[in-house]
Structure formats: C-alpha cells, structure tokens
Design an enzyme around this catalytic site. Structure first.
Site, PDB file in Angstrom:
ATOM      1  N   TYR A  54      40.863  49.248  47.363  1.00 38.33           N
ATOM      2  CA  TYR A  54      41.231  47.725  47.374  1.00 38.33           C
ATOM      3  C   TYR A  54      41.446  47.592  48.963  1.00 38.33           C
ATOM      4  O   TYR A  54      42.135  48.160  49.562  1.00 38.33           O
ATOM      5  CB  TYR A  54      42.433  47.890  46.712  1.00 38.33           C
ATOM      6  CG  TYR A  54      42.452  47.860  45.297  1.00 38.33           C
ATOM      7  CD1 TYR A  54      41.385  47.625  44.567  1.00 38.33           C
ATOM      8  CD2 TYR A  54      43.611  48.042  44.431  1.00 38.33           C
ATOM      9  CE1 TYR A  54      41.358  47.815  43.142  1.00 38.33           C
ATOM     10  CE2 TYR A  54      43.565  47.731  43.079  1.00 38.33           C
ATOM     11  CZ  TYR A  54      42.359  47.737  42.561  1.00 38.33           C
ATOM     12  OH  TYR A  54      42.567  48.013  41.240  1.00 38.33           O
ATOM     13  N   TRP A 205      44.232  45.721  32.804  1.00 40.81           N
ATOM     14  CA  TRP A 205      44.137  45.208  34.000  1.00 40.81           C
ATOM     15  C   TRP A 205      43.724  43.653  33.829  1.00 40.81           C
ATOM     16  O   TRP A 205      43.232  43.134  32.606  1.00 40.81           O
ATOM     17  CB  TRP A 205      43.130  45.412  34.881  1.00 40.81           C
ATOM     18  CG  TRP A 205      41.672  45.986  34.611  1.00 40.81           C
ATOM     19  CD1 TRP A 205      41.238  47.211  34.381  1.00 40.81           C
ATOM     20  CD2 TRP A 205      40.522  44.949  35.056  1.00 40.81           C
ATOM     21  NE1 TRP A 205      39.905  47.037  34.262  1.00 40.81           N
ATOM     22  CE2 TRP A 205      39.365  45.968  34.876  1.00 40.81           C
ATOM     23  CE3 TRP A 205      40.510  43.594  35.490  1.00 40.81           C
ATOM     24  CZ2 TRP A 205      38.109  45.538  34.745  1.00 40.81           C
ATOM     25  CZ3 TRP A 205      39.166  43.216  35.689  1.00 40.81           C
ATOM     26  CH2 TRP A 205      37.947  44.097  35.131  1.00 40.81           C
TER      27      TRP A 205
END
Ligand code: NDP
Length: 336
Positions: A54, A205
C-alpha cells in the site's frame, strides 16, 4: 465494539477492523490519516490491517506513526506480503523465502513494532513451491516476528493445502482475506465451507464495495468531490468496476431497507457481511474520521431473515456469486 475469535485460535479481534488501502500515504494527508486512526481507537477498534504494497510502504509508515504510544498488547496489527515492493527488483515480489524474510523485516521497521499479530500471503504465488512459502512463514513465527499466519484471495483448495502444511510445520494458519460484500459473494459456496471445516475465519475486504454501498454515488451523476471514485491517485481506477448506472440504481433501492432497519447505508453494508458466522471481521476503510464514527455502529447489529431477503430482491442479478471468480481474478503468474 464487539470482538470475535480469529479462526480456531485464542486471538480476539474487533469485528470492525480499520484498513488503510488507498488512503494512507496516498489519497489523504497524514494528519487526516492520524485522525481516522484516532477515531477508530476511540470507537473501540483494536485491529488494524495494512500491507507492504500500500503506497509502496508509506501506508505502513503512516499507520506505525499513528499508533505510536498506544499500548501494543491492546492492538492487533495485520500486514501482508506478495505484491511487488520497493524498487520492484526481481526478488521484491512473491512468496519466496527471500522475499518473505526480507518483507517481514521491512514491515516491522515501518510499523515500528517488534511483531505483527497476523502476517498474510496477499495472493497465492504460482511460481514458488507452497512448501517453501510455508517453511518461511513457520520460521517468521518461530522468530517471534508474526504470531499467526493468514492468506488472501486463495481458493478453497489452496487454503486446504496451506493449512495441511501449517499443521505439519507447527504454526497456525487461521485466516483468509477475501473480497466480500452484498455485491460480491463469490466465497459463499466453496471458500467459506472449507474454511469452516478447517478452523479458518474470513476477514473481508471492501464490505462497502469501496464506498459504492454507502449510496453516495448516484446514477448519471459525477462522483462527489473527495470520494474514492474521484481520486485520480489510484482510487478511481480501483472502484470503476462497480461504477455503472445499473449497479448504482440498484444500490439506491437499499435506502428504504436501511431506513426500515434504523441504519445508515454504510452500516447496513457492514452489518450484512457480519451476519455470516465465518466472518471474523469486516475490514473497513475511511477517508474521514466521521465515516469511522458512522461505520462502527454496525457492530453487534442483527439483521432479520426477511430484511436479508429484501436486500437480495433489491439487488437482483447484479450480485456476483460465481465461486470460480476467486481463481479467475487472482494473478495467474507472479506479478513482477
Ligand atoms: P470499504 O468497502 O469499507 O470502502 C471504504 C471507502 O468507502 C472509504 O475509504 C471511503 O472512501 C468510503 N466510505 C467509508 N465509510 C463511508 C461512509 N460512512 N459514508 C460514505 N463513504 C464511506 O473498504 P476498502 O475498499 O477501503 O477496503 C478496506 C480494507 O480492506 C483495506 O483498507 C485493506 O485493509 C483491505 N483490502 C484488502 C485487499 C486484499 O487484497 N487483501 C484488497 C482491498 C482492500 P471515500 O470517502 O474516499 O469515498
């Protein structure tokens, strides 16, 4: 906040877990990121999910800074390894022993912690023998750098093989991290039953389909400023698969159902995934602290069967349930 056990382990995690994909180190400034983390802590969220990939490490750094000073024992910190990181060299990717051993050290440094509670294989690596990957995870656990191991977007069969090896090697593979929402239900037929049998939980998610199920995107209208669909740094590209008028019009039909339940649309979306008893946590993102405060009210909510049926009727055939999509959407080759 309510807490659930992760797989058949003794670890409790907050059923709403804060995730920082696309936000920290990218869409939002660091001070807003810190405010979101603080809002999560204030609401009783103790579990935080990130990944080395990320914002190419920056998300871990921002999260580590935001959690600095918190009592480590009161937190559960999850990160992941697989996607290319750093300069993207030939070994800066995948689930080889080299990348796992180097990956965990980089993550711990950026997160400013001696260990993560859960270290996850962010995808299945078709180019590394599973035995090599699992031996490396066993060693990471034995070194005390991770307490438990998880996987993400693995098929039911891959989870079964991984759990078998983890038992032989003496560590706990206790979680699977798939996409799951009212719109994307592909885990229900295979991944969930196999996981239940093996003592593995789902931590899911994009339970709000990246914000689409919040109802803020209206068919035929431009996305609101500051939203993920307007984020040219990466968010807009990721959310685009849900951004069509057919989906957006169907999602608007959920509004009266949320009203009837006394919930906001984001709360309805999060509560929906938590009705599945194989789900240990909904991994929820936020670009503003107010969103965190709204979303956490989904904890502990029970949705009755007739309401669940109304949701299915409202969404109709835009729901994706094909179990083959887990494999079909995963990388067929290691990503370089
Ligand atoms: P969500 O479906 O929860 O979407 C979160 C986004 O929706 C926010 O960033 C925000 O975007 C918007 N939103 C949140 N709350 C509200 C609200 N109350 N009202 C209106 N809009 C709202 O999940 P994410 O897609 O962010 O994923 C969550 C986590 O899951 C990630 O952080 C990561 O930890 C994990 N993940 C894992 C993956 C994997 O491969 N294992 C892949 C993707 C995510 P905005 O305000 O910008 O519109």
């Amino acid at each position: 906040m309510e807490f659930r056990y992760l797989g058949n382990s003794g670890l409790k995690i907050s059923e709403i877990t804060y995730g920082n994909w696309l936000t920290h180190g990218s869409q939002v400034e660091n001070d807003v990121a810190t405010q979101c983390v603080q809002a999560a802590l204030d609401a009783g969220i103790s579990t935080f999910d990130t990944a080395d990939v990320y914002a190419n490490g920056k998300a871990e750094t921002v999260l580590g800074d935001a959690l600095k000073g918190e009592r480590r024992e009161s937190l559960e910190i999850f990160t992941k390894v697989y996607w290319p990181t750093g300069p993207g060299g030939k070994n800066d990717t995948g689930l080889s022993r080299k990348h796992i051993m180097e990956g965990i050290n980089g993550s711990l440094q950026r997160l400013q912690t001696d260990y993560v509670d859960l270290y996850q294989a962010h995808r299945y690596d078709t180019e590394t023998p599973l035995e090599e990957t699992m031996q490396a995870f066993a060693d990471v656990v034995r070194q005390g750098k991770a307490l438990y191991i998880g996987v993400s977007e693995w098929t039911a069969e891959q989870i079964r093989e991984g759990v078998k090896l983890s038992k032989q090697l003496g560590f706990s593979l206790i979680s699977s991290q798939p996409q799951y929402s009212m719109l994307w239900r592909v885990i229900e037929d295979e991944v969930v039953p196999t996981s239940k049998e093996l003592g593995v939980s789902q931590i899911v998610w994009s339970p709000m389909a990246q914000g689409v199920l919040s109802g803020k995107y209206l068919p035929g209208e431009a996305p609101p400023q500051g939203s993920r669909a307007a984020d040219e740094k990466g968010g807009a590209d990721m959310i685009k698969r849900f951004m069509n008028d057919d989906v957006l019009a169907r999602v608007q039909k959920l509004k009266p159902i949320a009203d009837e339940a006394g919930l906001t649309m984001p709360q309805l979306a999060i509560a929906w995934v938590l009705q599945n008893d194989n789900v240990a946590a909904a991994l929820v993102g936020a670009s503003k602290p107010e969103q965190v405060a709204d979303n956490v009210k989904a904890a502990g909510v029970k949705l009755e069967a007739d309401l669940m049926a109304k949701i299915d009727d409202a969404l109709g055939d835009i729901v994706e349930s094909d179990p083959g999509k887990t494999e079909a959407t995963a990388p067929q080759k290691r990503v370089a």
